[in-house]
Design a protein around this motif. Structure first.
Motif, PDB file in Angstrom:
ATOM      1  N   GLU A 107       0.796  -1.353  -0.007  1.00 45.04           N
ATOM      2  CA  GLU A 107      -0.050  -0.079   0.023  1.00 45.04           C
ATOM      3  C   GLU A 107       0.960   1.331  -0.179  1.00 45.04           C
ATOM      4  O   GLU A 107       0.381   2.242  -0.560  1.00 45.04           O
ATOM      5  CB  GLU A 107      -0.907  -0.122   1.138  1.00 45.04           C
ATOM      6  N   ILE A 108       1.881   1.095   0.666  1.00 44.13           N
ATOM      7  CA  ILE A 108       2.680   2.375   0.578  1.00 44.13           C
ATOM      8  C   ILE A 108       3.969   2.360  -0.577  1.00 44.13           C
ATOM      9  O   ILE A 108       3.950   3.612  -1.227  1.00 44.13           O
ATOM     10  CB  ILE A 108       3.334   2.709   2.232  1.00 44.13           C
ATOM     11  N   VAL A 109       4.763   1.343  -0.371  1.00 42.60           N
ATOM     12  CA  VAL A 109       5.914   1.551  -1.265  1.00 42.60           C
ATOM     13  C   VAL A 109       5.339   1.286  -2.776  1.00 42.60           C
ATOM     14  O   VAL A 109       5.874   1.951  -3.640  1.00 42.60           O
ATOM     15  CB  VAL A 109       7.078   0.637  -0.839  1.00 42.60           C
ATOM     16  N   LEU A 110       4.749   0.041  -3.152  1.00 42.14           N
ATOM     17  CA  LEU A 110       4.403  -0.272  -4.299  1.00 42.14           C
ATOM     18  C   LEU A 110       3.559   0.774  -4.991  1.00 42.14           C
ATOM     19  O   LEU A 110       3.533   1.207  -6.133  1.00 42.14           O
ATOM     20  CB  LEU A 110       4.099  -1.912  -4.452  1.00 42.14           C
ATOM     21  N   ALA A 111       2.361   1.012  -4.260  1.00 43.23           N
ATOM     22  CA  ALA A 111       1.289   1.796  -4.586  1.00 43.23           C
ATOM     23  C   ALA A 111       1.897   3.337  -4.888  1.00 43.23           C
ATOM     24  O   ALA A 111       1.362   3.933  -6.032  1.00 43.23           O
ATOM     25  CB  ALA A 111       0.406   1.967  -3.705  1.00 43.23           C
ATOM     26  N   LYS A 112       2.596   3.687  -4.156  1.00 42.83           N
ATOM     27  CA  LYS A 112       3.231   5.063  -4.487  1.00 42.83           C
ATOM     28  C   LYS A 112       4.382   5.309  -5.269  1.00 42.83           C
ATOM     29  O   LYS A 112       4.767   6.319  -5.713  1.00 42.83           O
ATOM     30  CB  LYS A 112       3.428   5.757  -3.266  1.00 42.83           C
ATOM     31  N   GLY A 113       4.946   4.158  -5.579  1.00 45.38           N
ATOM     32  CA  GLY A 113       6.219   4.065  -6.558  1.00 45.38           C
ATOM     33  C   GLY A 113       7.198   5.161  -6.346  1.00 45.38           C
ATOM     34  O   GLY A 113       7.684   5.273  -5.291  1.00 45.38           O
ATOM     35  N   GLY A 114       7.358   5.684  -7.479  1.00 42.21           N
ATOM     36  CA  GLY A 114       8.353   7.016  -7.685  1.00 42.21           C
ATOM     37  C   GLY A 114       7.977   8.215  -7.241  1.00 42.21           C
ATOM     38  O   GLY A 114       8.652   9.447  -7.236  1.00 42.21           O
ATOM     39  N   SER A 115       6.618   8.502  -6.514  1.00 41.85           N
ATOM     40  CA  SER A 115       6.175   9.691  -6.198  1.00 41.85           C
ATOM     41  C   SER A 115       6.782  10.356  -4.902  1.00 41.85           C
ATOM     42  O   SER A 115       6.731  11.528  -4.953  1.00 41.85           O
ATOM     43  CB  SER A 115       4.619   9.476  -6.021  1.00 41.85           C
TER      44      SER A 115
END
Length: 142
Positions: A107-115
Protein backbone atom coordinates in the motif's frame (compact mmCIF):
# COMPACT_ATOMS: atom_id res chain seq x y z
CA UNK A 1 23.43 -23.51 0.42
CA UNK A 2 23.35 -20.56 2.80
CA UNK A 3 27.07 -20.86 3.48
CA UNK A 4 27.71 -20.90 -0.28
CA UNK A 5 25.49 -17.82 -0.73
CA UNK A 6 27.39 -15.96 1.95
CA UNK A 7 30.86 -17.07 0.85
CA UNK A 8 33.03 -13.97 0.46
CA UNK A 9 30.06 -11.64 1.01
CA UNK A 10 32.29 -9.38 3.09
CA UNK A 11 34.76 -9.11 0.21
CA UNK A 12 31.93 -8.29 -2.19
CA UNK A 13 30.64 -5.62 0.19
CA UNK A 14 34.09 -4.04 0.45
CA UNK A 15 34.34 -4.03 -3.34
CA UNK A 16 31.02 -2.19 -3.64
CA UNK A 17 32.16 0.32 -1.02
CA UNK A 18 35.40 0.84 -2.96
CA UNK A 19 33.44 1.54 -6.15
CA UNK A 20 31.07 3.91 -4.35
CA UNK A 21 33.85 5.88 -2.67
CA UNK A 22 35.73 6.11 -5.96
CA UNK A 23 32.60 7.38 -7.70
CA UNK A 24 31.93 10.01 -4.99
CA UNK A 25 35.49 11.26 -4.89
CA UNK A 26 35.97 11.23 -8.66
CA UNK A 27 32.94 13.48 -9.08
CA UNK A 28 33.96 15.87 -6.29
CA UNK A 29 36.59 17.69 -8.37
CA UNK A 30 38.43 17.48 -11.67
CA UNK A 31 41.04 14.74 -11.55
CA UNK A 32 43.46 14.36 -14.45
CA UNK A 33 46.06 11.87 -15.61
CA UNK A 34 47.74 9.94 -12.82
CA UNK A 35 45.60 11.67 -10.20
CA UNK A 36 42.81 9.24 -11.08
CA UNK A 37 44.97 6.18 -10.44
CA UNK A 38 46.33 7.78 -7.26
CA UNK A 39 42.78 8.44 -6.05
CA UNK A 40 41.75 4.85 -6.68
CA UNK A 41 44.90 3.54 -5.01
CA UNK A 42 44.23 5.67 -1.91
CA UNK A 43 40.68 4.32 -1.67
CA UNK A 44 41.93 0.77 -2.09
CA UNK A 45 44.34 1.35 0.79
CA UNK A 46 41.27 1.90 2.97
CA UNK A 47 39.02 -0.82 1.57
CA UNK A 48 40.77 -3.58 -0.37
CA UNK A 49 42.11 -6.66 1.37
CA UNK A 50 43.60 -7.91 -1.89
CA UNK A 51 45.25 -5.20 -3.97
CA UNK A 52 45.00 -5.50 -7.76
CA UNK A 53 48.26 -5.41 -9.72
CA UNK A 54 49.56 -1.98 -10.74
CA UNK A 55 48.79 -2.63 -14.42
CA UNK A 56 45.07 -3.05 -13.62
CA UNK A 57 43.22 -0.03 -15.01
CA UNK A 58 39.73 -0.86 -13.77
CA UNK A 59 38.77 2.82 -13.75
CA UNK A 60 39.10 3.04 -17.55
CA UNK A 61 36.21 0.63 -18.00
CA UNK A 62 34.00 1.60 -15.06
CA UNK A 63 31.24 2.78 -17.36
CA UNK A 64 28.53 2.72 -14.66
CA UNK A 65 29.66 6.08 -13.36
CA UNK A 66 29.77 7.80 -16.74
CA UNK A 67 27.63 6.32 -19.50
CA UNK A 68 25.54 4.25 -17.07
CA UNK A 69 23.86 7.25 -15.50
CA UNK A 70 25.19 6.73 -11.97
CA UNK A 71 27.57 9.68 -11.77
CA UNK A 72 28.15 10.11 -8.02
CA UNK A 73 25.26 7.70 -7.44
CA UNK A 74 26.87 4.28 -7.58
CA UNK A 75 26.25 3.97 -3.82
CA UNK A 76 22.55 3.46 -4.65
CA UNK A 77 23.25 -0.25 -5.23
CA UNK A 78 24.28 -0.66 -1.61
CA UNK A 79 21.62 1.75 -0.31
CA UNK A 80 18.89 -0.29 -2.03
CA UNK A 81 20.30 -3.43 -0.41
CA UNK A 82 20.20 -1.79 3.03
CA UNK A 83 16.54 -0.80 2.61
CA UNK A 84 15.44 -4.12 1.13
CA UNK A 85 17.27 -6.25 3.72
CA UNK A 86 15.78 -4.23 6.58
CA UNK A 87 12.24 -4.47 5.20
CA UNK A 88 12.67 -8.16 4.32
CA UNK A 89 13.74 -9.19 7.80
CA UNK A 90 11.11 -7.02 9.45
CA UNK A 91 8.45 -8.89 7.47
CA UNK A 92 10.07 -12.32 7.96
CA UNK A 93 10.48 -11.73 11.70
CA UNK A 94 6.85 -10.59 11.96
CA UNK A 95 5.64 -13.65 10.06
CA UNK A 96 5.21 -13.57 6.31
CA UNK A 97 1.62 -14.78 6.12
CA UNK A 98 -0.82 -12.14 7.32
CA UNK A 99 1.99 -9.63 7.87
CA UNK A 100 0.85 -6.05 8.44
CA UNK A 101 4.24 -4.87 7.14
CA UNK A 102 3.81 -6.85 3.92
CA UNK A 103 0.43 -5.13 3.41
CA UNK A 104 2.05 -1.76 4.19
CA UNK A 105 4.75 -2.52 1.62
CA UNK A 106 2.07 -3.04 -1.03
CA UNK A 107 0.00 0.00 0.00
CA UNK A 108 2.85 2.44 0.69
CA UNK A 109 5.90 1.49 -1.35
CA UNK A 110 4.47 -0.29 -4.38
CA UNK A 111 1.35 1.86 -4.73
CA UNK A 112 3.23 5.16 -4.47
CA UNK A 113 6.20 4.06 -6.57
CA UNK A 114 8.49 6.94 -7.49
CA UNK A 115 6.13 9.69 -6.32
CA UNK A 116 8.18 10.14 -3.12
CA UNK A 117 11.73 9.35 -2.15
CA UNK A 118 12.34 5.78 -1.08
CA UNK A 119 13.64 7.08 2.25
CA UNK A 120 10.29 8.77 2.94
CA UNK A 121 8.33 5.70 1.85
CA UNK A 122 10.51 3.43 3.97
CA UNK A 123 9.98 5.57 7.09
CA UNK A 124 6.24 5.73 6.42
CA UNK A 125 6.07 1.95 6.03
CA UNK A 126 8.33 0.99 8.92
CA UNK A 127 7.68 3.89 11.30
CA UNK A 128 11.43 4.35 11.75
CA UNK A 129 14.70 4.99 9.94
CA UNK A 130 16.40 2.01 8.33
CA UNK A 131 18.88 -0.15 10.19
CA UNK A 132 21.91 -1.41 8.28
CA UNK A 133 22.44 -4.39 10.60
CA UNK A 134 19.98 -6.43 8.53
CA UNK A 135 22.19 -6.10 5.47
CA UNK A 136 24.91 -7.77 7.51
CA UNK A 137 22.42 -10.42 8.59
CA UNK A 138 21.42 -11.06 4.96
CA UNK A 139 25.09 -11.45 4.04
CA UNK A 140 25.82 -13.78 6.95
CA UNK A 141 28.04 -11.20 8.67
CA UNK A 142 26.52 -10.93 12.14
Amino acid sequence: MIRAKNFQSGMFMLRQIEFSLFDFELHSKLYQGEEIQNLLDSIREQTALIKPPSYNKFQNGFSHIFSGGYSAGYYSYKWAEVLSADAYYAIVDEGVFGSDLAKAYKEIVLAKGGSQSMQELFVEMMGRECDSKNLLRLSGIE
